[in-house]
Design an enzyme around this catalytic site. Structure first.
Site, PDB file in Angstrom:
ATOM      1  N   HIS A 103       0.847  -1.193   0.000  1.00 23.71           N
ATOM      2  CA  HIS A 103       0.000   0.000   0.000  1.00 23.71           C
ATOM      3  C   HIS A 103       0.881   1.241   0.000  1.00 23.71           C
ATOM      4  CE1 HIS A 103       1.107   0.388   4.199  1.00 23.71           C
ATOM      5  NE2 HIS A 103       0.689  -0.844   4.417  1.00 23.71           N
TER       6      HIS A 103
HETATM    7  P1  TYD Z   1      -1.555  -3.035   7.660  1.00 22.35           P
HETATM    8  O1  TYD Z   1      -0.872  -1.732   7.852  1.00 22.35           O
HETATM    9  O2  TYD Z   1      -2.606  -3.115   6.589  1.00 22.35           O
HETATM   10  O3  TYD Z   1      -0.460  -4.162   7.439  1.00 22.35           O
HETATM   11  P2  TYD Z   1       0.149  -4.689   6.059  1.00 22.35           P
HETATM   12  O4  TYD Z   1       0.166  -3.505   5.162  1.00 22.35           O
HETATM   13  O5  TYD Z   1       1.491  -5.209   6.401  1.00 22.35           O
HETATM   14  O6  TYD Z   1      -0.769  -5.766   5.600  1.00 22.35           O
HETATM   15  O7  TYD Z   1      -2.179  -3.483   9.050  1.00 22.35           O
HETATM   16  C1  TYD Z   1      -2.798  -4.732   9.213  1.00 22.35           C
HETATM   17  C2  TYD Z   1      -3.933  -4.569  10.202  1.00 22.35           C
HETATM   18  O8  TYD Z   1      -3.453  -4.132  11.462  1.00 22.35           O
HETATM   19  C3  TYD Z   1      -4.985  -3.571   9.752  1.00 22.35           C
HETATM   20  O9  TYD Z   1      -6.248  -4.178   9.862  1.00 22.35           O
HETATM   21  C4  TYD Z   1      -4.920  -2.448  10.718  1.00 22.35           C
HETATM   22  C5  TYD Z   1      -4.143  -2.983  11.899  1.00 22.35           C
HETATM   23  N1  TYD Z   1      -3.181  -1.979  12.407  1.00 22.35           N
HETATM   24  C6  TYD Z   1      -3.508  -1.228  13.512  1.00 22.35           C
HETATM   25  O10 TYD Z   1      -4.605  -1.349  14.092  1.00 22.35           O
HETATM   26  N2  TYD Z   1      -2.588  -0.326  13.986  1.00 22.35           N
HETATM   27  C7  TYD Z   1      -1.397  -0.135  13.378  1.00 22.35           C
HETATM   28  O11 TYD Z   1      -0.571   0.690  13.851  1.00 22.35           O
HETATM   29  C8  TYD Z   1      -1.078  -0.908  12.211  1.00 22.35           C
HETATM   30  C9  TYD Z   1       0.224  -0.742  11.495  1.00 22.35           C
HETATM   31  C10 TYD Z   1      -2.011  -1.815  11.761  1.00 22.35           C
END
Ligand code: TYD
Length: 136
Positions: free
Chosen positions: A52
């Site tokens: 992303h």
């Molecule tokens: P995400 O940033 O989408 O991880 P990746 O890009 O590696 O797949 O985060 C995954 C999930 O974790 C998403 O549902 C939101 C949650 N999350 C939080 O609640 N707080 C945070 O600080 C982060 C980074 C993610």
């Protein structure tokens, strides 16, 4: 100094026969104030994380242990940066598509960000990213 390019940042390295130590501090080793840190660990072989972009968030990605690759796409070209030491980090400015892959066994990614978690800051669709990038 706020770099607007992807940049490797070296952290201080306090060598010690008891084990080495590195650190970072707001506005000193890094060009922003920390609002949040999170970490990624126990990544199964072959998995990817973080496909992303952020509209406004800037971050530093550190391979706290092991190694992995950060792949950065600016809308035109792709660049791969391998991280494998805990005494430097990759500064990633806003509006770049990035994902992490090639995680080694027992690796962990430590991410330092200048903003709290906000789903509205994410661009999770690559076509939408390309559209917003053109409009920048
Ligand atoms: P995400 O940033 O989408 O991880 P990746 O890009 O590696 O797949 O985060 C995954 C999930 O974790 C998403 O549902 C939101 C949650 N999350 C939080 O609640 N707080 C945070 O600080 C982060 C980074 C993610």
């Amino acid at each position: 100094m706020i770099p607007n390019e992807v940049t490797l940042i070296d952290f201080p390295k306090i060598l010690d026969p008891r084990g080495n130590l590195s650190f970072l501090q707001n506005n000193a080793q890094i060009p922003f104030e920390i609002q949040r840190v999170y970490w990624i660990y126990d990544v199964p072989g072959g998995e990817q994380r973080g496909g992303h972009a952020y509209r406004t968030l800037q971050e530093i990605i550190i391979a706290l242990s092991g190694s992995f690759d950060v792949v950065i796409y600016d809308g035109v070209k792709e660049r791969r940066i391998s991280l494998n030491r805990s005494y430097y980090g990759l500064y990633v400015p806003k509006m770049l598509w990035r994902h992490m892959e090639n995680f080694s066994t027992n690796s962990s990614a430590f991410i330092v960000a200048d903003q709290a978690y906000d789903e509205n800051d994410y661009i999770r669709d690559i076509k939408e990213f390309q559209r917003e990038k053109i409009d920048q």
